[in-house]
Design an enzyme around this catalytic site. Structure first.
Site, PDB file in Angstrom:
ATOM      1  N   TYR A 186       0.559  -0.349  -3.137  1.00 41.69           N
ATOM      2  CA  TYR A 186       1.279   0.524  -4.069  1.00 41.69           C
ATOM      3  C   TYR A 186       2.690  -0.004  -4.336  1.00 41.69           C
ATOM      4  O   TYR A 186       3.135  -0.064  -5.491  1.00 41.69           O
ATOM      5  CB  TYR A 186       1.330   1.925  -3.483  1.00 41.69           C
ATOM      6  CG  TYR A 186       1.929   2.982  -4.380  1.00 41.69           C
ATOM      7  CD1 TYR A 186       1.216   3.499  -5.451  1.00 41.69           C
ATOM      8  CD2 TYR A 186       3.207   3.485  -4.139  1.00 41.69           C
ATOM      9  CE1 TYR A 186       1.749   4.480  -6.265  1.00 41.69           C
ATOM     10  CE2 TYR A 186       3.755   4.471  -4.952  1.00 41.69           C
ATOM     11  CZ  TYR A 186       3.023   4.960  -6.013  1.00 41.69           C
ATOM     12  OH  TYR A 186       3.573   5.943  -6.820  1.00 41.69           O
ATOM     13  N   SER A 243       8.349   4.249  -9.242  1.00 39.50           N
ATOM     14  CA  SER A 243       8.342   4.984  -7.983  1.00 39.50           C
ATOM     15  C   SER A 243       9.559   4.549  -7.176  1.00 39.50           C
ATOM     16  O   SER A 243      10.134   3.481  -7.435  1.00 39.50           O
ATOM     17  CB  SER A 243       7.051   4.669  -7.211  1.00 39.50           C
ATOM     18  OG  SER A 243       7.139   5.062  -5.862  1.00 39.50           O
TER      19      SER A 243
END
Length: 261
Positions: A155, A142
């Site tokens: 995250y 990501s």
């Protein structure tokens, strides 16, 4: 060079969204496709999605955080399709909460699925890859592998760790002709992000949509199709000397400081 004919690919969390799109791309390049989900509803949804496209697949119920369940799935895939040549660690979750409102249980759940899961899956497929003399592991990272942002402490921790797991698998098993790389998608048009792209009552952009467009040199959201070329490249012989690399597919977001006010 880009052909995947005869290869077996497992895409975790491949029933919908980005995982589904990448599975289609690998199939179109010639691979045999397996995917997993952790719920029966998602599994059935995935099977229906692939059937509509006339794509033959094998779907499996498996929790990526359960090592015994993962090994059982890998054994079954080997019986059904053959030894796995390509693993795409795509399954993941996000919980958007300020750090001080994030419980330890929530934090650990995100890390377990987004980071421990890829560790378990990779550990399960690497021995057979060593025996075959080749293998491809693609971790879906990501932009949060590089950046921090409000409400995503768990995250970002997981995706930053996944970036380093990618480099470490490369370091340990590159000698066996195993390439482990990552893809870092930018903000992608999916049903989950649709509310952020809706026009406001006065016709203006949603505030986040406006922020993203101004912050991205490409001046648009990514599309799932934008990930097809990168995943086929990293799964194919075209990337045999690419290892430990994170390929960011973000329209230039990470390279850009944004427009001057």
């Amino acid at each position: 060079m880009f052909s995947l004919n005869g290869k077996v690919a497992l895409i975790t969390g491949g029933a919908s969204g980005i995982g589904y799109g990448m599975a289609k791309a690998l199939y179109e390049a010639g691979a045999k496709i397996a995917f997993n989900t952790r719920s029966l509803n998602s599994l059935n949804e995935g099977l229906e999605n692939f059937a509509k496209e006339n794509i033959p697949v094998r779907g499996y119920l498996c929790d990526v955080t359960d090592e015994k369940s993962v090994q059982s799935m890998i054994n079954q895939i080997e019986k059904d399709l053959g030894t796995i040549d390509i693993l795409v660690n795509n399954a993941g979750i996000i919980k958007r909460l300020p750090m001080l409102e994030t419980s330890v249980a929530d934090y650990k759940e995100v890390l377990d699925i987004d980071l421990v899961g890829p560790f378990i899956l990779s550990k399960a497929v690497i021995p057979a890859m060593i025996e075959k003399g080749h293998g491809k592991i693609i971790n879906i990272c990501s932009m949060m592998s590089e950046l921090g942002r409000e409400t995503v402490s768990a995250y970002a921790s997981a995706k930053g760790g996944l970036k380093m797991l990618t480099k470490n698998i490369c370091s340990e098993y590159g000698y066996a002709n195993i390439q482990c790389n990552g893809i870092g998608p930018g903000y992608i048009e999916t049903p989950l992000t649709e509310p952020l792209r809706e026009r406001q009552a006065d016709g203006s952009r949603h505030p986040f949509d406006a922020f993203l467009i101004n912050r991205t040199p490409a001046q648009r959201w990514g599309k799932i199709d934008d990930l097809k070329g990168p995943v086929v490249f990293l799964a194919s012989d075209a990337s045999n000397f690419v290892n430990g690399h994170i390929l960011y597919v973000d329209g230039g977001f990470l390279a850009y400081t944004g427009k001057q006010p």
